[in-house]
Design a protein around this motif. Structure first.
Motif, short mmCIF file in Angstrom:
data_model
loop_
_atom_site.label_atom_id
_atom_site.label_comp_id
_atom_site.label_asym_id
_atom_site.label_seq_id
_atom_site.Cartn_x
_atom_site.Cartn_y
_atom_site.Cartn_z
N ASP A 91 10.53 -63.67 -113.90
CA ASP A 91 10.68 -62.60 -114.88
C ASP A 91 10.18 -61.30 -114.26
OD1 ASP A 91 10.81 -60.95 -116.99
OD2 ASP A 91 9.46 -62.06 -118.29
N TYR A 92 11.05 -60.28 -114.20
CA TYR A 92 10.66 -59.01 -113.58
C TYR A 92 10.48 -57.91 -114.63
CZ TYR A 92 11.35 -60.65 -108.82
OH TYR A 92 11.23 -61.32 -107.63
N ASP A 113 13.16 -73.97 -120.54
CA ASP A 113 11.93 -74.16 -121.30
C ASP A 113 11.01 -72.95 -121.16
OD1 ASP A 113 9.81 -75.19 -122.61
OD2 ASP A 113 9.51 -76.92 -121.33
N MET A 114 10.89 -72.45 -119.94
CA MET A 114 9.89 -71.42 -119.66
C MET A 114 10.43 -70.00 -119.81
SD MET A 114 7.12 -72.86 -119.07
CE MET A 114 6.63 -74.54 -119.00
N PHE A 115 11.73 -69.78 -119.58
CA PHE A 115 12.27 -68.42 -119.61
C PHE A 115 13.35 -68.22 -120.67
CE2 PHE A 115 10.57 -68.94 -115.39
CZ PHE A 115 9.86 -67.77 -115.22
N GLY A 116 13.88 -69.31 -121.20
CA GLY A 116 14.93 -69.18 -122.20
C GLY A 116 16.29 -68.85 -121.63
N ILE A 117 16.51 -69.10 -120.33
CA ILE A 117 17.83 -68.90 -119.74
C ILE A 117 18.65 -70.16 -119.97
CG2 ILE A 117 19.08 -68.48 -117.59
CD1 ILE A 117 16.49 -67.12 -116.56
N ASP A 141 9.67 -78.47 -130.56
CA ASP A 141 9.72 -77.46 -131.62
C ASP A 141 8.87 -76.24 -131.28
OD1 ASP A 141 7.49 -78.92 -131.68
OD2 ASP A 141 7.61 -79.56 -133.75
N TRP A 142 8.61 -76.01 -130.03
CA TRP A 142 7.82 -74.85 -129.62
C TRP A 142 8.65 -73.59 -129.77
CZ3 TRP A 142 2.75 -75.01 -128.39
CH2 TRP A 142 2.19 -73.86 -127.86
N GLU A 143 7.97 -72.51 -130.18
CA GLU A 143 8.67 -71.23 -130.31
C GLU A 143 8.26 -70.32 -129.17
OE1 GLU A 143 7.78 -69.71 -134.17
OE2 GLU A 143 8.74 -71.43 -135.13
N GLY A 144 9.23 -69.63 -128.61
CA GLY A 144 8.94 -68.68 -127.53
C GLY A 144 9.04 -69.34 -126.17
N TYR A 145 9.04 -68.49 -125.14
CA TYR A 145 9.20 -68.98 -123.77
C TYR A 145 7.98 -68.57 -122.95
CZ TYR A 145 13.83 -69.60 -125.61
OH TYR A 145 14.87 -69.97 -126.40
#
Lengths: 174, 409
Positions: free
Chosen positions: A58-59, A118-122, A138-142
């Motif tokens: 992520d930049y 999972d980590m970036f939502g790509i 069911d985790w929200e956000g990345y």
């Protein structure tokens, strides 16, 4: 090695944006459209049969950024015969957050892509089973995005856990 | 009891049995080597589907490292693969050194190679112990732990810790070897090759061992590369890929060793590869020890390596010492770490462990990506278990040599 990489630029002129040979390993920056053709060519024609790693970066607010897009998906490919390592990069925009999956080519990409999702939502198009892998379903956000805080506030906590705590408190109160 | 009887009745009458039969193995199962949960789909006792569910040990090492400086990030690496933590330290340090352009002195490189091979022997001994225990050989477990204890005692003398060493620093190692450690290691390298036959006589041609490991989880060479298997799991299939030979780091280009490979790619071959690797590791340690006297008196830390400020416990509180040259601080005026990216990989005992680091010039890494072998090996379990009996699953998990701290990060 640099010879055929420069030829790659002519062969895939619409896919290859830039070739950097001054890095620790030759780096090819690619367009998303047509990326699958390029990586298939590398695997089947050039002998890069082993996918070492696939990860996201992520930049957001990166001080030395020279491009617009927010994310980068980085591939490290290895040729077991000629002992060459090559790095491929694809830049992904935040509002157009998807990329082509290479799982049909490498089975090992399956979980790598799940982790990037999972980590970036790509999202990966063509992936057979795109689910979260390390975080709960069911985790929200990345979590590895730069705007995701290191410590969460109490309101932002995992909903399931929060519900459990509240339920326990209620029962104790009774 | 009534439910079990009902299922049994349904299964007896096959026509009315349509639902898939699901079983949860783990996360508290003793032979899943940690907190691995496998959701199995069964047909009788044969596995038709398997879904590994990981993440119970997820600590967010990659996110944490973005908020720590480079030397502090090495401490996190111990907690990944806690059985061979010295190897993890080296992977992190190599990536950071490449980024900063540090040149590690030869003595430090030799010491690192010794420590890395000690970690490999430690790991393989523990692997053999637990793998044999899973399959049912108790004596091997006791023998292996006896010898592993010996190595852990040497580790304790080297750095004061037995499990989480943090012995390697960016640019070198923390402490130099004393004569006592060198003597101990010489004694070990002479005695250890005599210990390996002890384990081999117990299981090498043991009828139960052969029945449980021969032709179990056979992987062809192409399939293994496609699945991303590395380390002994790949070499068991006959691919001689070893990062130590293909992209040498530290002092591996100075030493001689053979990369053992298997033929059939089954569980038994992978066991043979690891046994042979222990002998080679022992040989590498011996060669490095012979070379150590040549570098007597050399520094063990590279010039300009970022220092780790450790608060000393003083009786009277004193002002913090003036930082030496090369100290990395958050928001320092002059960045010591250049902007850029670096990729380094090592042959960790379990497979290829690679670190990809992106820097923005500050004291903290912008992004630290760790590719751990266990994560990839767990993702291969569904492919390997297809068509095997549920009892073989234990052998397959053992042969892949997974640690959940390594896969969940």
């Amino acid at each position: 090695m640099s010879g055929w990489i420069n030829k790659l630029k002519d062969q895939f002129s619409s896919v290859v944006l830039e070739v950097q040979l001054d890095k620790d390993y030759p780096t090819v920056i690619c367009n998303r459209e047509g990326f699958l053709d390029l990586i298939k060519h590398l695997k089947e024609e050039k002998g890069f049969t082993y996918l070492i790693d696939l990860c996201g970066v992520d930049y957001l607010n990166y001080k030395h950024k020279k491009f617009e897009e927010r994310f980068e998906v980085v591939y490290h490919l290895y040729n077991l015969d000629t002992k060459e390592l090559i790095r491929l990069k694809v830049r992904i925009k935040e509002d157009d957050c998807w990329h082509y999956s290479v799982t049909p080519l490498w089975k090992t990409a399956n979980w790598f892509e799940r982790e990037v999702y999972d980590m970036f939502g790509i999202k990966f198009e063509g992936h057979p089973d795109l689910r979260r892998v390390l975080m709960p379903e069911d985790w929200e956000g990345y979590p590895l995005r730069k705007d995701y805080p290191l410590y969460l506030d109490e309101e932002q906590e995992w909903a399931v856990y929060k519900g459990l705590v509240e339920k326990t408190k209620m029962e104790r109160g009774k | 009891m009534s439910l079990a009887l009902e299922i049994n009745k349904k299964q007896l009458n096959e026509d009315s049995w349509e639902e898939p039969y699901f079983i949860n193995m783990g996360p508290q199962h003793p032979s899943t080597h940690g907190v691995l949960r496998l959701l199995l789909q069964l047909e009788g006792e044969t596995i038709v589907g398997c879904d590994p569910i990981i993440g119970q040990l997820h600590r967010g090492v990659e996110k944490l490292a973005e908020n720590l400086n480079y030397n502090q990030a090495i401490v996190l690496s111990d907690r990944l693969d806690y059985i061979a933590s010295a190897a993890n330290n080296i992977a992190f340090a190599l990536a950071f050194e490449k980024l900063m352009g540090l040149k590690v002195p030869r003595r430090a490189r030799l010491i690192r190679t010794i420590v890395c091979e000690m970690a490999r022997i430690c790991n393989h001994l523990l692997w053999l112990a637990t793998h044999a225990l899973d399959i049912g050989a108790m004596t091997v477990f006791l023998y292996c732990f006896r010898d592993r204890e010996w190595l852990l005692n040497i580790f304790e003398k080297i750095c004061g810790a037995r499990l989480t060493h943090t012995y390697v620093r960016v640019g070198g190692v923390r402490l130099d070897f004393t004569q006592e450690i060198i003597d101990d290691l010489y004694k070990f390298t002479e005695e250890f090759p005599n210990r390996i036959p002890d384990y081999e006589t117990l299981i090498d041609i043991n009828r139960i061992w052969l029945k449980r490991t021969k032709n179990i989880a056979v992987v062809s060479a192409e399939e293994a590369i496609n699945l991303g298997l590395t380390g002994p799991c790949l070499r068991g299939s006959g691919v001689p890929y070893d990062v130590r030979k293909f992209r040498p780091y530290d002092a591996y280009d100075e030493v001689e060793f053979i990369v053992p490979t298997g033929k059939n790619g089954d569980t038994y071959d992978r066991y043979r590869v690891r046994m042979e690797e222990m002998r080679q590791s022992n040989y590498i340690i011996k060669q490095c020890l012979d070379k150590l006297p040549e570098t007597e008196g050399e520094p063990i830390l590279a010039e300009g390596a970022p220092d780790l400020l450790m608060p000393k416990r003083l009786k009277e509180p004193k002002p913090m010492p003036v930082p030496k040259k090369g100290v990395v601080f958050r928001g320092a005026d002059k960045p010591i770490v250049p902007v850029g990216e670096a990729f380094a990989a090592i042959e960790s005992p379990k497979g290829e462990l690679s670190v990809y680091v992106v820097s923005d010039g500050s004291s903290n890494p912008w992004r630290l990506r760790i590719r751990t072998p266990s994560f990839v090996h767990i993702s291969a379990i569904p492919e390997l278990t297809k068509g095997h009996m549920i009892a073989d699953l234990v052998a397959i998990i053992g042969t892949l040599d997974i640690v959940l701290g390594d896969s969940d990060r």
